[in-house]
Write a protein that holds these residues in place. Structure first.
Motif, PDB file in Angstrom:
ATOM      1  N   LEU A   1      74.277   5.726  46.536  1.00 36.69           N
ATOM      2  CA  LEU A   1      74.780   6.802  45.717  1.00 36.69           C
ATOM      3  C   LEU A   1      74.058   7.131  44.435  1.00 36.69           C
ATOM      4  N   ALA A   2      72.970   7.004  44.465  1.00 42.34           N
ATOM      5  CA  ALA A   2      71.187   7.405  44.365  1.00 42.34           C
ATOM      6  C   ALA A   2      71.872   8.816  44.089  1.00 42.34           C
ATOM      7  N   GLN A   3      71.512   8.955  45.596  1.00 43.75           N
ATOM      8  CA  GLN A   3      71.842  10.400  45.944  1.00 43.75           C
ATOM      9  C   GLN A   3      72.405  11.275  45.316  1.00 43.75           C
ATOM     10  N   ASP A   4      73.750  10.797  45.891  1.00 43.55           N
ATOM     11  CA  ASP A   4      74.763  11.215  45.209  1.00 43.55           C
ATOM     12  C   ASP A   4      74.791  11.861  43.636  1.00 43.55           C
ATOM     13  N   THR A   5      74.333  11.478  42.423  1.00 43.44           N
ATOM     14  CA  THR A   5      74.144  11.163  41.674  1.00 43.44           C
ATOM     15  C   THR A   5      73.589  12.639  41.048  1.00 43.44           C
ATOM     16  N   PHE A   6      72.590  12.632  41.871  1.00 42.83           N
ATOM     17  CA  PHE A   6      71.394  13.721  41.855  1.00 42.83           C
ATOM     18  C   PHE A   6      72.444  15.424  42.337  1.00 42.83           C
ATOM     19  N   VAL A   7      72.908  14.935  43.152  1.00 47.84           N
ATOM     20  CA  VAL A   7      73.288  16.280  43.626  1.00 47.84           C
ATOM     21  C   VAL A   7      74.692  16.703  42.606  1.00 47.84           C
ATOM     22  N   ALA A   8      75.253  15.908  42.553  1.00 49.63           N
ATOM     23  CA  ALA A   8      76.217  15.918  40.744  1.00 49.63           C
ATOM     24  C   ALA A   8      75.542  15.617  39.814  1.00 49.63           C
ATOM     25  N   ALA A   9      74.164  15.750  39.786  1.00 48.35           N
ATOM     26  CA  ALA A   9      73.860  16.956  38.329  1.00 48.35           C
ATOM     27  C   ALA A   9      73.194  17.936  39.153  1.00 48.35           C
ATOM     28  N   ILE A  10      72.436  18.321  40.284  1.00 48.03           N
ATOM     29  CA  ILE A  10      72.546  20.117  40.512  1.00 48.03           C
ATOM     30  C   ILE A  10      73.795  20.816  40.101  1.00 48.03           C
ATOM     31  N   GLU A  11      74.923  20.416  41.657  1.00 46.55           N
ATOM     32  CA  GLU A  11      76.191  21.180  40.992  1.00 46.55           C
ATOM     33  C   GLU A  11      76.330  21.164  39.241  1.00 46.55           C
ATOM     34  N   LYS A  12      76.439  20.163  38.474  1.00 48.15           N
ATOM     35  CA  LYS A  12      76.960  20.953  37.262  1.00 48.15           C
ATOM     36  C   LYS A  12      76.169  20.989  36.190  1.00 48.15           C
ATOM     37  N   TRP A  13      74.557  20.958  36.314  1.00 47.88           N
ATOM     38  CA  TRP A  13      73.455  21.896  36.056  1.00 47.88           C
ATOM     39  C   TRP A  13      73.547  23.102  36.086  1.00 47.88           C
ATOM     40  N   ARG A  14      73.606  23.410  37.085  1.00 51.23           N
ATOM     41  CA  ARG A  14      73.745  24.575  36.920  1.00 51.23           C
ATOM     42  C   ARG A  14      74.319  25.936  36.946  1.00 51.23           C
ATOM     43  N   HIS A  15      75.549  24.946  35.876  1.00 51.41           N
ATOM     44  CA  HIS A  15      76.805  25.686  36.296  1.00 51.41           C
ATOM     45  C   HIS A  15      77.066  25.426  33.919  1.00 51.41           C
ATOM     46  N   GLU A  16      76.637  24.384  33.722  1.00 48.92           N
ATOM     47  CA  GLU A  16      76.933  24.191  32.456  1.00 48.92           C
ATOM     48  C   GLU A  16      75.456  23.823  32.004  1.00 48.92           C
ATOM     49  N   GLY A  17      74.599  24.149  32.316  1.00 50.31           N
ATOM     50  CA  GLY A  17      73.542  23.572  31.175  1.00 50.31           C
ATOM     51  C   GLY A  17      72.890  22.197  32.163  1.00 50.31           C
ATOM     52  N   VAL A  18      71.710  21.955  31.737  1.00 53.09           N
ATOM     53  CA  VAL A  18      71.080  20.578  30.983  1.00 53.09           C
ATOM     54  C   VAL A  18      71.659  19.945  29.743  1.00 53.09           C
ATOM     55  N   PRO A  19      71.732  19.136  29.757  1.00 50.11           N
ATOM     56  CA  PRO A  19      72.861  17.848  29.129  1.00 50.11           C
ATOM     57  C   PRO A  19      71.138  17.513  28.194  1.00 50.11           C
ATOM     58  N   SER A  20      71.595  16.906  27.024  1.00 46.68           N
ATOM     59  CA  SER A  20      70.049  16.344  25.667  1.00 46.68           C
ATOM     60  C   SER A  20      69.634  15.610  26.689  1.00 46.68           C
ATOM     61  N   ASN A  21      70.265  15.268  27.145  1.00 41.61           N
ATOM     62  CA  ASN A  21      69.652  13.131  27.195  1.00 41.61           C
ATOM     63  C   ASN A  21      69.828  13.142  29.470  1.00 41.61           C
ATOM     64  N   PRO A  22      69.143  14.069  30.123  1.00 40.09           N
ATOM     65  CA  PRO A  22      69.126  14.012  31.384  1.00 40.09           C
ATOM     66  C   PRO A  22      69.453  12.645  31.743  1.00 40.09           C
ATOM     67  N   ALA A  23      68.650  11.700  31.094  1.00 45.58           N
ATOM     68  CA  ALA A  23      68.167  10.178  32.042  1.00 45.58           C
ATOM     69  C   ALA A  23      69.160   9.491  31.479  1.00 45.58           C
ATOM     70  N   GLY A  24      69.833   9.535  30.314  1.00 47.09           N
ATOM     71  CA  GLY A  24      71.039   9.054  30.096  1.00 47.09           C
ATOM     72  C   GLY A  24      72.340   9.653  31.074  1.00 47.09           C
ATOM     73  N   TRP A  25      72.231  10.799  31.036  1.00 45.91           N
ATOM     74  CA  TRP A  25      73.899  11.810  32.097  1.00 45.91           C
ATOM     75  C   TRP A  25      73.334  10.991  33.302  1.00 45.91           C
ATOM     76  N   LEU A  26      72.507  11.219  33.880  1.00 46.66           N
ATOM     77  CA  LEU A  26      72.017   9.856  35.458  1.00 46.66           C
ATOM     78  C   LEU A  26      72.464   9.258  35.640  1.00 46.66           C
ATOM     79  N   ASN A  27      72.344   7.587  34.717  1.00 46.95           N
ATOM     80  CA  ASN A  27      72.494   6.358  34.590  1.00 46.95           C
ATOM     81  C   ASN A  27      73.835   6.752  34.574  1.00 46.95           C
ATOM     82  N   THR A  28      74.272   7.187  33.907  1.00 53.86           N
ATOM     83  CA  THR A  28      75.932   6.847  33.413  1.00 53.86           C
ATOM     84  C   THR A  28      76.836   7.614  34.684  1.00 53.86           C
TER      85      THR A  28
END
Length: 435
Positions: free
Chosen positions: A38-65
């Motif tokens: 699930l941790a790996q899936d979380t980072f895969v989701a971050a790659i896909e979303k942040w690449r198109h929508e930009g990095v959130p203001s609180n990256p660590a919080g986004w990852l935990n959520t």
């Protein structure tokens, strides 16, 4: 953000935050393999979303959520007949009284310490406990764990796989054990926390000489463990040791990230608060009249450095005597190497070399880059500059840390200059934390 910058940011976040995410996910889903997946899936989701929508203001919080949502979804799909909160509660260890809100948003250090105790379960052999925990809690690669243990990488990989299978087969759950169960795991937990600190204090690979975030993690975990076992003198000794060693961190790195070795450090930059905390812990150990174990003795050695106003004031004969006691209760060749340095400082380089030379044939030390570094330092002090040059080049070839390699190459060049008749810039070698 450019793709390369995003990839670099995510690589850093993975290194720093994936252990924290895994710790919380284990509490939620109950097993290590699922949590890591699930941790790996979380980072895969971050790659896909942040690449198109930009990095959130609180990256660590986004990852935990996101990790929490993925975990709840995974639990829901296990059994769609139950409400998701009931399912989360069912996966919570019966040894805790936490509700779902506390599980998701509870104290991170509790999660990490609980994860360490899980990985240090008595069902696992000692070497597997430490290897598994270093990967889970520190996010170290298999190669970095192998260097920490002076073992082949394939051996460490097998230990980790077997440890996970053993925990899964025995249905070992995430838990912070009660007082009656803690003593059987304390030795392994202390060892792991110390290894975490060592990797932060002197990184085995990469471009950075130190990794302060790992030192901070070890300090937090050590303080928590001391709060759990306030009368355990070895735990107090461990905490005293890393408090005193951490006091040097700022002074260990120059303005360009280059190493500043122990005898060259500006001691006014040492953190006096951490030194006071460490010395107070040593006084507490004395009041408890506990048996002097390995960590308490190493803390006493660190205190000798902390009390010395200048490098010249260091009480090397006392440090050598403390190492004499330490080698009586541990057979570690690394401790013997540190003893060689102390003897060399107290009684001359040749006396130190007499201790080092048998270690050159020790099987566990053949790939340890600090062994030829110490041999080179002592040979240089004894006037054997060509021999020292060869040792420093051997050390440079063995280390995977860029700053360490440059330091050893520079020292080899200094020895070559000295051997040719010029006066080089002299430096003193800085050893792992136990020195």
């Amino acid at each position: 953000m450019e793709a390369g910058d995003l990839d670099a940011m995510l690589a850093t976040l993975w290194r720093v935050d994936s252990p924290r995410i895994v710790a919380r996910l284990v509490r939620l889903v109950g097993d290590l393999d699922t949590a890591e997946e699930l941790a790996q899936d979380t980072f895969v989701a971050a790659i896909e979303k942040w690449r198109h929508e930009g990095v959130p203001s609180n990256p660590a919080g986004w990852l935990n959520t996101t990790a929490r949502f993925l975990a709840v979804d995974r639990i829901r799909r296990r059994d769609t007949q139950r409400h998701k909160y009931h399912l989360v509660a069912a996966t919570t260890p019966r040894s805790t009284d936490l509700d779902i809100g506390q599980i998701v948003d509870g104290d991170l250090a509790d999660d990490l310490l609980g994860l360490i105790f899980m990985a240090c379960h008595p069902i696992l052999p000692p070497d597997a406990r430490s290897a598994l925990t270093l990967k889970l809690v520190c996010g170290l690669t298999t190669g970095e764990v192998a260097r920490a243990f002076l073992a082949p990488e394939a051996t460490i990989a097998q230990r980790v796989v077997r440890a996970k299978r053993t925990l899964a087969a025995a249905d070992i759950r995430f838990e912070l054990p009660g007082p009656a169960e803690r003593p059987t795991r304390l030795d392994a937990v202390r060892e792991v926390i110390y290894l975490v600190f060592n990797e932060g204090y002197s990184a085995t690979s990469g471009d950075s000489w130190v990794r302060p975030e790992l030192c901070s993690e070890a300090l937090r975990l050590g303080r928590m463990l001391a709060n759990l076992t306030p009368d355990d003198t070895e735990t107090l000794g461990l905490l005293a040791l890393i408090e005193l060693q951490a006091s040097r961190l700022t002074a260990r790195v120059g303005p360009h990230g280059d190493p500043v070795l122990l005898m060259d450090q500006d001691r006014t930059r040492w953190d006096r608060l951490l030194i006071r905390r460490g010395l107070a812990l040593i006084e507490r150990i004395h009041r408890l009249r506990g048996t002097a174990g390995p960590y308490a003795l190493q803390a006493a050695i660190a205190a000798c450095h902390a009390r010395a106003t200048t490098a010249a004031d260091t009480d090397w004969p006392r440090i050598a005597a403390l190492y004499d006691g330490l080698v009586q209760i541990t057979s570690s060749p690394v401790v013997e190497l540190n003893r060689a340095v102390a003897i060399g400082r107290a009684f001359g380089p040749q006396a130190g070399l007499d201790v080092v030379r048998p270690l050159l044939d020790h099987p566990a030390m053949r790939g340890y880059h600090l062994l030829p570094a110490v041999a080179g330092d002592l040979s240089c002090g004894a006037g054997n500059h060509e021999e020292a040059r060869r040792y420093f080049l051997d050390s440079a070839a063995l280390t995977a840390n860029t700053q360490q390699r440059r330091t050893m190459q520079r020292r080899a060049a200094d020895c070559a200059t000295h051997h040719a008749g010029s006066t080089p810039h002299q430096q003193d070698h800085d050893l792992p934390p136990e020195c």
